[in-house]
Motif scaffolding. Sequence first.
Motif, PDB file in Angstrom:
ATOM      1  N   VAL A  37       0.839  -1.202   0.000  1.00  0.00           N
ATOM      2  CA  VAL A  37       0.000   0.000   0.000  1.00  0.00           C
ATOM      3  C   VAL A  37       0.874   1.252   0.000  1.00  0.00           C
ATOM      4  CG1 VAL A  37      -1.818   1.245   1.235  1.00  0.00           C
ATOM      5  CG2 VAL A  37      -1.794  -1.260   1.232  1.00  0.00           C
ATOM      6  N   VAL A  38       1.883   1.274   0.869  1.00  0.00           N
ATOM      7  CA  VAL A  38       2.869   2.351   0.934  1.00  0.00           C
ATOM      8  C   VAL A  38       4.237   1.708   1.112  1.00  0.00           C
ATOM      9  CG1 VAL A  38       3.635   4.443   2.123  1.00  0.00           C
ATOM     10  CG2 VAL A  38       1.197   3.884   2.048  1.00  0.00           C
ATOM     11  N   ASP A  39       5.202   2.136   0.314  1.00  0.00           N
ATOM     12  CA  ASP A  39       6.553   1.584   0.408  1.00  0.00           C
ATOM     13  C   ASP A  39       7.557   2.722   0.281  1.00  0.00           C
ATOM     14  OD1 ASP A  39       8.798   0.060   0.491  1.00  0.00           O
ATOM     15  OD2 ASP A  39       8.416  -1.062  -1.348  1.00  0.00           O
ATOM     16  N   LYS A  40       7.824   3.381   1.402  1.00  0.00           N
ATOM     17  CA  LYS A  40       8.769   4.488   1.454  1.00  0.00           C
ATOM     18  C   LYS A  40       9.806   4.208   2.537  1.00  0.00           C
ATOM     19  CE  LYS A  40       5.411   7.941  -0.150  1.00  0.00           C
ATOM     20  NZ  LYS A  40       4.760   9.238   0.148  1.00  0.00           N
ATOM     21  N   LYS A  41      10.781   5.099   2.613  1.00  0.00           N
ATOM     22  CA  LYS A  41      11.880   4.900   3.560  1.00  0.00           C
ATOM     23  C   LYS A  41      11.384   4.842   4.995  1.00  0.00           C
ATOM     24  CE  LYS A  41      16.191   6.951   5.220  1.00  0.00           C
ATOM     25  NZ  LYS A  41      17.148   8.078   5.102  1.00  0.00           N
ATOM     26  N   ASN A  42      10.465   5.722   5.369  1.00  0.00           N
ATOM     27  CA  ASN A  42      10.023   5.824   6.756  1.00  0.00           C
ATOM     28  C   ASN A  42       8.625   5.253   7.000  1.00  0.00           C
ATOM     29  OD1 ASN A  42      12.419   7.120   7.526  1.00  0.00           O
ATOM     30  ND2 ASN A  42      11.593   9.118   6.938  1.00  0.00           N
ATOM     31  N   VAL A  43       7.931   4.849   5.937  1.00  0.00           N
ATOM     32  CA  VAL A  43       6.577   4.300   6.084  1.00  0.00           C
ATOM     33  C   VAL A  43       6.426   3.103   5.161  1.00  0.00           C
ATOM     34  CG1 VAL A  43       4.108   4.731   5.917  1.00  0.00           C
ATOM     35  CG2 VAL A  43       5.631   6.584   6.612  1.00  0.00           C
ATOM     36  N   TYR A  44       5.972   1.987   5.754  1.00  0.00           N
ATOM     37  CA  TYR A  44       5.712   0.793   4.940  1.00  0.00           C
ATOM     38  C   TYR A  44       4.435   0.128   5.439  1.00  0.00           C
ATOM     39  CZ  TYR A  44       6.155  -3.828   2.858  1.00  0.00           C
ATOM     40  OH  TYR A  44       5.916  -4.980   2.157  1.00  0.00           O
ATOM     41  N   ILE A  45       3.498  -0.130   4.520  1.00  0.00           N
ATOM     42  CA  ILE A  45       2.245  -0.817   4.845  1.00  0.00           C
ATOM     43  C   ILE A  45       1.982  -1.849   3.756  1.00  0.00           C
ATOM     44  CG2 ILE A  45      -0.219  -0.596   5.284  1.00  0.00           C
ATOM     45  CD1 ILE A  45       0.256   2.334   6.015  1.00  0.00           C
ATOM     46  N   SER A  46       1.704  -3.068   4.168  1.00  0.00           N
ATOM     47  CA  SER A  46       1.473  -4.144   3.205  1.00  0.00           C
ATOM     48  C   SER A  46       0.285  -4.991   3.651  1.00  0.00           C
ATOM     49  CB  SER A  46       2.719  -5.033   3.097  1.00  0.00           C
ATOM     50  OG  SER A  46       2.479  -6.145   2.273  1.00  0.00           O
ATOM     51  N   LEU A  47      -0.542  -5.394   2.681  1.00  0.00           N
ATOM     52  CA  LEU A  47      -1.656  -6.312   2.897  1.00  0.00           C
ATOM     53  C   LEU A  47      -1.403  -7.574   2.077  1.00  0.00           C
ATOM     54  CD1 LEU A  47      -4.664  -3.837   2.499  1.00  0.00           C
ATOM     55  CD2 LEU A  47      -3.496  -4.482   4.621  1.00  0.00           C
ATOM     56  N   SER A  48      -1.731  -8.722   2.651  1.00  0.00           N
ATOM     57  CA  SER A  48      -1.524  -9.959   1.896  1.00  0.00           C
ATOM     58  C   SER A  48      -2.614 -10.964   2.218  1.00  0.00           C
ATOM     59  CB  SER A  48      -0.150 -10.569   2.207  1.00  0.00           C
ATOM     60  OG  SER A  48      -0.121 -11.146   3.495  1.00  0.00           O
ATOM     61  N   ASP A  49      -2.781 -11.919   1.312  1.00  0.00           N
ATOM     62  CA  ASP A  49      -3.749 -12.985   1.498  1.00  0.00           C
ATOM     63  C   ASP A  49      -3.225 -14.232   0.795  1.00  0.00           C
ATOM     64  OD1 ASP A  49      -6.234 -13.613   2.740  1.00  0.00           O
ATOM     65  OD2 ASP A  49      -7.125 -13.854   0.757  1.00  0.00           O
ATOM     66  N   GLY A  50      -3.596 -15.393   1.320  1.00  0.00           N
ATOM     67  CA  GLY A  50      -3.134 -16.636   0.721  1.00  0.00           C
ATOM     68  C   GLY A  50      -3.788 -17.832   1.373  1.00  0.00           C
ATOM     69  N   ILE A  51      -3.343 -19.013   0.978  1.00  0.00           N
ATOM     70  CA  ILE A  51      -3.898 -20.273   1.474  1.00  0.00           C
ATOM     71  C   ILE A  51      -2.812 -21.054   2.192  1.00  0.00           C
ATOM     72  CG2 ILE A  51      -4.959 -22.472   0.826  1.00  0.00           C
ATOM     73  CD1 ILE A  51      -6.207 -21.070  -1.541  1.00  0.00           C
ATOM     74  N   LEU A  52      -3.154 -21.554   3.380  1.00  0.00           N
ATOM     75  CA  LEU A  52      -2.241 -22.362   4.183  1.00  0.00           C
ATOM     76  C   LEU A  52      -2.815 -23.758   4.381  1.00  0.00           C
ATOM     77  CD1 LEU A  52      -1.251 -19.985   7.143  1.00  0.00           C
ATOM     78  CD2 LEU A  52       0.091 -20.471   5.096  1.00  0.00           C
ATOM     79  N   PHE A  53      -1.927 -24.762   4.365  1.00  0.00           N
ATOM     80  CA  PHE A  53      -2.292 -26.101   4.822  1.00  0.00           C
ATOM     81  C   PHE A  53      -1.789 -26.256   6.243  1.00  0.00           C
ATOM     82  CE2 PHE A  53      -0.905 -30.462   5.674  1.00  0.00           C
ATOM     83  CZ  PHE A  53      -2.118 -31.117   5.560  1.00  0.00           C
ATOM     84  N   GLU A  54      -2.655 -26.741   7.130  1.00  0.00           N
ATOM     85  CA  GLU A  54      -2.286 -26.891   8.540  1.00  0.00           C
ATOM     86  C   GLU A  54      -2.511 -28.326   8.997  1.00  0.00           C
ATOM     87  OE1 GLU A  54      -4.344 -25.642  12.694  1.00  0.00           O
ATOM     88  OE2 GLU A  54      -3.707 -23.936  11.456  1.00  0.00           O
ATOM     89  N   ASN A  55      -1.499 -28.883   9.657  1.00  0.00           N
ATOM     90  CA  ASN A  55      -1.604 -30.192  10.286  1.00  0.00           C
ATOM     91  C   ASN A  55      -1.339 -30.005  11.782  1.00  0.00           C
ATOM     92  OD1 ASN A  55      -1.730 -33.266   9.753  1.00  0.00           O
ATOM     93  ND2 ASN A  55       0.072 -33.039  11.056  1.00  0.00           N
ATOM     94  N   SER A  56      -2.332 -30.311  12.619  1.00  0.00           N
ATOM     95  CA  SER A  56      -2.253 -29.964  14.036  1.00  0.00           C
ATOM     96  C   SER A  56      -2.540 -31.157  14.933  1.00  0.00           C
ATOM     97  CB  SER A  56      -3.254 -28.849  14.379  1.00  0.00           C
ATOM     98  OG  SER A  56      -2.920 -27.646  13.759  1.00  0.00           O
ATOM     99  N   ASP A  57      -1.905 -31.115  16.096  1.00  0.00           N
ATOM    100  CA  ASP A  57      -2.160 -32.045  17.197  1.00  0.00           C
ATOM    101  C   ASP A  57      -2.395 -31.184  18.431  1.00  0.00           C
ATOM    102  OD1 ASP A  57      -2.223 -33.944  19.160  1.00  0.00           O
ATOM    103  OD2 ASP A  57      -0.268 -34.833  18.706  1.00  0.00           O
ATOM    104  N   LEU A  58      -3.659 -31.022  18.816  1.00  0.00           N
ATOM    105  CA  LEU A  58      -4.043 -30.124  19.897  1.00  0.00           C
ATOM    106  C   LEU A  58      -4.606 -30.896  21.084  1.00  0.00           C
ATOM    107  CD1 LEU A  58      -5.995 -27.513  17.714  1.00  0.00           C
ATOM    108  CD2 LEU A  58      -3.544 -27.565  18.183  1.00  0.00           C
ATOM    109  N   PHE A  59      -4.745 -30.189  22.202  1.00  0.00           N
ATOM    110  CA  PHE A  59      -5.426 -30.716  23.375  1.00  0.00           C
ATOM    111  C   PHE A  59      -6.701 -29.901  23.587  1.00  0.00           C
ATOM    112  CE2 PHE A  59      -1.084 -32.093  24.362  1.00  0.00           C
ATOM    113  CZ  PHE A  59      -1.308 -33.416  24.714  1.00  0.00           C
ATOM    114  N   LEU A  60      -7.868 -30.515  23.356  1.00  0.00           N
ATOM    115  CA  LEU A  60      -9.122 -29.827  23.642  1.00  0.00           C
ATOM    116  C   LEU A  60      -9.390 -29.796  25.132  1.00  0.00           C
ATOM    117  CD1 LEU A  60     -11.437 -31.139  20.781  1.00  0.00           C
ATOM    118  CD2 LEU A  60     -10.044 -29.071  20.860  1.00  0.00           C
ATOM    119  N   LYS A  61      -9.048 -30.874  25.811  1.00  0.00           N
ATOM    120  CA  LYS A  61      -9.063 -30.954  27.267  1.00  0.00           C
ATOM    121  C   LYS A  61      -7.685 -31.459  27.688  1.00  0.00           C
ATOM    122  CE  LYS A  61     -13.563 -30.100  27.730  1.00  0.00           C
ATOM    123  NZ  LYS A  61     -14.115 -28.951  28.467  1.00  0.00           N
TER     124      LYS A  61
END
Length: 243
Positions: free
Chosen positions: A128-152
């Motif tokens: 969005v803005v790419d200057k020496k003192n100011v930088y703003i970026s937006l991004s979007d994409g797709i991730l694959f996730e493999n998880s082992d969680l504890f619900l309890k």
Amino acid sequence: MKYVCALLLTLACYITSFAQYSDSVHYYARAASTGSINSTQDGRSYLLNNNFKIGISKKKIALNGSGGWIYGKQDGVITNNDFASSLDFSLLRGVKQIYYWGLANYDKSISLKINDRFQGGAGIAYNVVDKKNVYISLSDGILFENSDLFLKDTIRDVYHTFRNSFRVMYKFVMFDIVTLDGTHFLQNSFSLGSDYNIRSTSNLSVLLRKWLSFTATMTYNKLNRTGRKNLLLSYGLTFERYF
């Protein structure tokens, strides 16, 4: 642990090949270690927060590797034993307003009830803005996730899913001394609307020397699937070097 080894091996291969075939490579290294101890007649607690980041960049491509470990106890009970490692790259970020990214993450966390979690994916980003003192970026994409969680405490939840990963990243530099930067993620599962992750990191740094800063960091994480979240505010010295 196999994901950690794979990330480190991939990073080493990239570093070797990237440096070998380029004569204009720039390197970056940062390390920070902070902690706190609180001891009273009513109890005792302490927390250690350690993290590092290394990067290699050229005009059209950049590669970064990072890791962190948070360990804490309160009255003899472990509250944090959280480990995270990440490898990411960006393509055409320095030359075009629209660029491409990819990443691989591995983490474990007692506070968030993550036994093992791996994420990998790619997407597109917009400066969005790419200057020496100011930088703003937006991004979007797709991730694959493999998880082992504890619900309890004793109930394991082993699953995989695809997520949409939306990111806001910014950096503001004032008077070449004070820097405010942050990276914030919202990751929603495509298969279940109530399954989402929030990750947010904000830093405020004051330059003391060319390679040394005083930094305050606020980190927030939430896993809606486990109903867990944590908030960490830390401050200390950060060693940073470009070469």
